[in-house]
Design a protein around this motif. Structure first.
Motif, short mmCIF file in Angstrom:
data_model
loop_
_atom_site.label_atom_id
_atom_site.label_comp_id
_atom_site.label_asym_id
_atom_site.label_seq_id
_atom_site.Cartn_x
_atom_site.Cartn_y
_atom_site.Cartn_z
N PRO A 15 42.73 -55.09 -87.00
CA PRO A 15 43.76 -54.74 -86.01
C PRO A 15 43.90 -53.21 -85.91
O PRO A 15 43.81 -52.50 -86.91
CB PRO A 15 45.03 -55.37 -86.55
CG PRO A 15 44.55 -56.50 -87.41
CD PRO A 15 43.25 -56.00 -88.02
N HIS B 138 46.34 -51.51 -88.24
CA HIS B 138 45.89 -51.37 -89.63
C HIS B 138 44.90 -50.22 -89.79
O HIS B 138 44.94 -49.49 -90.77
CB HIS B 138 45.27 -52.68 -90.12
CG HIS B 138 46.28 -53.73 -90.41
ND1 HIS B 138 46.68 -54.62 -89.44
CD2 HIS B 138 46.97 -54.03 -91.53
CE1 HIS B 138 47.59 -55.43 -89.97
NE2 HIS B 138 47.79 -55.09 -91.22
N ASP C 74 46.69 -57.00 -96.36
CA ASP C 74 46.94 -58.24 -95.62
C ASP C 74 46.92 -57.93 -94.12
O ASP C 74 47.82 -57.28 -93.60
CB ASP C 74 48.29 -58.82 -96.03
CG ASP C 74 48.61 -60.14 -95.34
OD1 ASP C 74 47.76 -60.64 -94.56
OD2 ASP C 74 49.71 -60.66 -95.58
N LEU C 75 45.88 -58.40 -93.45
CA LEU C 75 45.71 -58.11 -92.03
C LEU C 75 46.57 -58.99 -91.14
O LEU C 75 46.57 -58.83 -89.92
CB LEU C 75 44.24 -58.24 -91.63
CG LEU C 75 43.28 -57.31 -92.37
CD1 LEU C 75 41.85 -57.52 -91.88
CD2 LEU C 75 43.70 -55.86 -92.22
N THR C 76 47.31 -59.92 -91.74
CA THR C 76 48.20 -60.78 -90.96
C THR C 76 49.64 -60.30 -91.02
O THR C 76 50.54 -60.97 -90.54
CB THR C 76 48.14 -62.24 -91.45
OG1 THR C 76 48.63 -62.29 -92.79
CG2 THR C 76 46.71 -62.76 -91.41
N ASP C 77 49.86 -59.15 -91.63
CA ASP C 77 51.21 -58.61 -91.76
C ASP C 77 51.22 -57.13 -91.42
O ASP C 77 50.21 -56.45 -91.49
CB ASP C 77 51.72 -58.82 -93.19
CG ASP C 77 53.23 -58.75 -93.29
OD1 ASP C 77 53.91 -58.63 -92.26
OD2 ASP C 77 53.74 -58.81 -94.42
N THR D 93 46.97 -58.51 -80.73
CA THR D 93 47.06 -58.76 -82.18
C THR D 93 48.12 -57.86 -82.80
O THR D 93 48.92 -58.31 -83.62
CB THR D 93 45.69 -58.52 -82.86
OG1 THR D 93 44.72 -59.37 -82.25
CG2 THR D 93 45.75 -58.79 -84.34
N ASP D 94 48.14 -56.60 -82.40
CA ASP D 94 49.15 -55.67 -82.90
C ASP D 94 50.55 -56.13 -82.47
O ASP D 94 51.49 -56.12 -83.26
CB ASP D 94 48.90 -54.25 -82.37
CG ASP D 94 47.53 -53.73 -82.76
OD1 ASP D 94 47.14 -53.89 -83.92
OD2 ASP D 94 46.86 -53.16 -81.88
N HIS E 264 51.51 -59.16 -81.85
CA HIS E 264 51.87 -60.33 -82.66
C HIS E 264 52.40 -59.92 -84.03
O HIS E 264 53.35 -60.51 -84.54
CB HIS E 264 50.66 -61.26 -82.80
CG HIS E 264 50.93 -62.43 -83.69
ND1 HIS E 264 51.74 -63.47 -83.32
CD2 HIS E 264 50.52 -62.70 -84.95
CE1 HIS E 264 51.82 -64.33 -84.31
NE2 HIS E 264 51.08 -63.90 -85.31
N LEU E 265 51.79 -58.90 -84.63
CA LEU E 265 52.26 -58.43 -85.94
C LEU E 265 53.70 -57.90 -85.86
O LEU E 265 54.51 -58.16 -86.76
CB LEU E 265 51.33 -57.33 -86.47
CG LEU E 265 49.91 -57.76 -86.83
CD1 LEU E 265 49.05 -56.55 -87.15
CD2 LEU E 265 49.92 -58.74 -87.99
N LYS F 60 56.06 -60.88 -85.35
CA LYS F 60 56.20 -61.64 -86.60
C LYS F 60 57.27 -61.02 -87.51
O LYS F 60 57.99 -61.73 -88.20
CB LYS F 60 54.84 -61.67 -87.32
CG LYS F 60 54.82 -62.42 -88.61
CD LYS F 60 53.41 -62.41 -89.20
CE LYS F 60 53.40 -63.01 -90.58
NZ LYS F 60 52.06 -62.97 -91.16
N ARG F 61 57.38 -59.70 -87.51
CA ARG F 61 58.34 -58.99 -88.35
C ARG F 61 59.66 -58.69 -87.63
O ARG F 61 60.50 -57.96 -88.14
CB ARG F 61 57.74 -57.67 -88.86
CG ARG F 61 56.83 -57.84 -90.02
CD ARG F 61 57.65 -58.28 -91.18
NE ARG F 61 56.80 -58.56 -92.32
CZ ARG F 61 57.28 -59.02 -93.45
NH1 ARG F 61 58.56 -59.26 -93.58
NH2 ARG F 61 56.48 -59.27 -94.44
#
Length: 188
Positions: free
Chosen positions: A8, A11, A44-47, A81-82, A84-85, A88-89
């Motif tokens: 992402p 990241h 962690d690329l999902t956070d 994707t960015d 979505h991160l 998510k937070r």
């Protein structure tokens, strides 16, 4: 095996900016970034990396950490994707809440107490960066829909503007109106 998903953008930017800071141990952000990276064997690329600890920091240079984190979000929000991160937070509701508390003055003291100086925006740069992040999010259809439909951005703006107008009007009443003119009017 299938190729791994691309890194992402946020990241990649985090790692690039972290590398610059880690090359200067005297930097105020060195301890936070070094501690974050040393505690983990992988990223962690999902956070979202380190946003909440920097945004809520209580260290003496917390404003610099907050500014760095907000610039990372602003500059790193380039793909869905960015986005979505950040969703998510719950970053957008957090930014709206922060801006509301920074923009609206504290409740006025009771009339028996002396009034303090006129309200001033707590930190204009942080508020400006928050607006930049929201603007970047609104460039994505999903980001705009989230801001408008789920967070009620239009109602939020209305509430902040009304709060600022009420504070302005209360200040004029307390001062007895503006000098040389119409009392209580904001527009000509």
């Amino acid at each position: 095996p299938p190729p791994p998903p691309p890194l992402p953008y946020i990241h990649a930017l985090f790692l690039a900016r972290s590398a610059l800071i880690l090359s200067r141990p005297a930097n105020d952000l060195y301890v936070a970034l070094n501690g974050f990276l040393v505690r983990r064997p992988s990223l962690d690329l999902t956070d979202l990396p380190l946003f909440l600890p920097l945004f809520y920091s209580s260290r003496p240079f917390h404003q610099r950490e907050k500014i760095w984190a907000l610039r990372l979000l602003r500059d790193g929000l380039k793909t869905s994707t960015d986005l979505h991160l950040l969703l998510k937070r719950h970053c957008f509701s957090l930014l709206l809440t922060y801006m509301e508390s920074a923009l609206l003055p504290a409740l006025p003291p009771p009339s028996s107490l002396p009034s303090s100086s006129p309200p001033v925006v707590a930190d204009q740069l942080v508020v400006s960066l928050c607006l930049d992040v929201l603007t970047a999010a609104a460039a994505f259809p999903a980001g705009a829909a989230h801001l408008l439909l789920e967070l009620g951005l239009v109602g939020w703006v209305d509430g902040v503007v009304m709060g600022l107008l009420n504070a302005h009007m209360a200040g004029e009443k307390k001062e007895g109106g503006r000098k040389g003119g119409r009392k209580g009017r904001l527009c000509a």
